[in-house]
Design a protein around this motif. Sequence first.
Motif, mmCIF file in Angstrom:
data_model
loop_
_atom_site.group_PDB
_atom_site.id
_atom_site.type_symbol
_atom_site.label_atom_id
_atom_site.label_comp_id
_atom_site.label_asym_id
_atom_site.label_seq_id
_atom_site.Cartn_x
_atom_site.Cartn_y
_atom_site.Cartn_z
ATOM 1 N N ARG A 71 -5.561 -36.975 -15.272
ATOM 2 C CA ARG A 71 -6.767 -37.542 -15.555
ATOM 3 C C ARG A 71 -6.334 -38.516 -16.434
ATOM 4 O O ARG A 71 -6.752 -37.773 -17.286
ATOM 5 C CB ARG A 71 -7.656 -37.809 -15.107
ATOM 6 C CG ARG A 71 -8.087 -37.185 -12.930
ATOM 7 C CD ARG A 71 -7.485 -37.739 -11.731
ATOM 8 N NE ARG A 71 -8.540 -39.263 -11.872
ATOM 9 C CZ ARG A 71 -7.600 -39.875 -11.171
ATOM 10 N NH1 ARG A 71 -6.233 -39.915 -10.577
ATOM 11 N NH2 ARG A 71 -8.844 -41.442 -10.569
ATOM 12 N N VAL A 72 -5.594 -40.121 -16.581
ATOM 13 C CA VAL A 72 -5.608 -40.754 -17.394
ATOM 14 C C VAL A 72 -6.390 -41.515 -17.435
ATOM 15 O O VAL A 72 -7.182 -42.605 -16.246
ATOM 16 C CB VAL A 72 -4.462 -41.302 -18.609
ATOM 17 C CG1 VAL A 72 -4.659 -39.363 -19.017
ATOM 18 C CG2 VAL A 72 -4.010 -41.555 -17.171
ATOM 19 N N ASN A 73 -7.298 -42.816 -18.535
ATOM 20 C CA ASN A 73 -7.544 -43.939 -18.229
ATOM 21 C C ASN A 73 -6.577 -44.904 -19.182
ATOM 22 O O ASN A 73 -6.318 -44.799 -20.279
ATOM 23 C CB ASN A 73 -9.120 -44.105 -18.708
ATOM 24 C CG ASN A 73 -9.458 -46.011 -18.807
ATOM 25 O OD1 ASN A 73 -8.817 -46.442 -19.524
ATOM 26 N ND2 ASN A 73 -10.075 -46.026 -17.166
ATOM 27 N N VAL A 85 -7.442 -55.066 -18.771
ATOM 28 C CA VAL A 85 -7.303 -54.245 -17.325
ATOM 29 C C VAL A 85 -7.662 -53.102 -18.370
ATOM 30 O O VAL A 85 -7.494 -52.659 -19.025
ATOM 31 C CB VAL A 85 -6.021 -54.357 -17.591
ATOM 32 C CG1 VAL A 85 -5.439 -53.762 -16.239
ATOM 33 C CG2 VAL A 85 -5.367 -55.895 -17.372
ATOM 34 N N SER A 86 -8.338 -52.459 -17.128
ATOM 35 C CA SER A 86 -8.854 -51.309 -16.888
ATOM 36 C C SER A 86 -8.187 -50.200 -15.884
ATOM 37 O O SER A 86 -8.702 -50.378 -14.845
ATOM 38 C CB SER A 86 -10.171 -51.283 -16.983
ATOM 39 O OG SER A 86 -10.597 -49.524 -17.094
ATOM 40 N N VAL A 87 -7.282 -49.163 -16.439
ATOM 41 C CA VAL A 87 -6.325 -48.645 -14.912
ATOM 42 C C VAL A 87 -6.817 -47.304 -15.303
ATOM 43 O O VAL A 87 -7.143 -46.108 -16.207
ATOM 44 C CB VAL A 87 -4.886 -48.961 -16.069
ATOM 45 C CG1 VAL A 87 -4.210 -47.468 -14.571
ATOM 46 C CG2 VAL A 87 -4.081 -50.218 -15.020
ATOM 47 N N SER A 88 -6.973 -46.352 -13.674
ATOM 48 C CA SER A 88 -7.835 -45.340 -14.009
ATOM 49 C C SER A 88 -5.985 -44.482 -13.049
ATOM 50 O O SER A 88 -5.897 -45.165 -12.274
ATOM 51 C CB SER A 88 -8.593 -44.699 -12.900
ATOM 52 O OG SER A 88 -9.359 -43.755 -12.510
ATOM 53 N N MET A 130 -6.304 -47.145 -9.166
ATOM 54 C CA MET A 130 -7.914 -47.755 -9.858
ATOM 55 C C MET A 130 -7.512 -48.789 -11.133
ATOM 56 O O MET A 130 -7.361 -48.135 -11.359
ATOM 57 C CB MET A 130 -8.816 -47.440 -9.167
ATOM 58 C CG MET A 130 -9.810 -48.662 -8.785
ATOM 59 S SD MET A 130 -10.840 -49.800 -9.954
ATOM 60 C CE MET A 130 -11.536 -48.118 -11.760
ATOM 61 N N ALA A 131 -7.740 -50.326 -10.727
ATOM 62 C CA ALA A 131 -7.587 -50.841 -12.187
ATOM 63 C C ALA A 131 -8.842 -51.986 -11.333
ATOM 64 O O ALA A 131 -8.939 -52.277 -10.942
ATOM 65 C CB ALA A 131 -6.071 -51.361 -11.978
#
Length: 167
Positions: A71-73, A85-88, A130-131
């Motif tokens: 898992r990263v962000n 933009v934030s991406v999981s 998810m973004a």
Amino acid sequence: METTEHINKPLEKVRDMIEDIRIAMMTTVDEQGNLVSRPMAALQVDEDGTIWFFTKRSSPKVDQIDNNDQRVNLSFASVSDADYVSVSGKAQEFNDQAKVDELWNPQAKAWFPEGKDDPELTLLKVHIDMAEYWSASDSRMIRFIQQANAAITGNPPKMGENEKIYN
């Protein structure tokens, strides 16, 4: 016979924003449970929502990714354009010389002095689960006027688009 291709418009918007911004802060979790972020240059964003990066095999982030269920962000920000933009997602080390050859650029030589054959060079691919993005639709001056108006009227300004995308 005509074929129609389903295009995920929100994902396409995220891809375009990431390609424009390019630099992300990649966040992982270290051995003590601390969130650790570092800048990373996105090399490519595939249509399926895979983001590619170069990294060093010996980098602590590679172990942190393996030890934290991958898992990263990723956080991308263009303050001047008011685009964020934030991406999981899940990251994975990927060893493929053909992909390295495809993505190689002269700037990478600063980190990998032996070039594409540097033994420390490996790929990280992050698949977007998810973004969420925020994108201003107006110029900086219009945004300033909207904020000033909001301060006077007490009505929050409409600052552009915001959407969550699940991939």
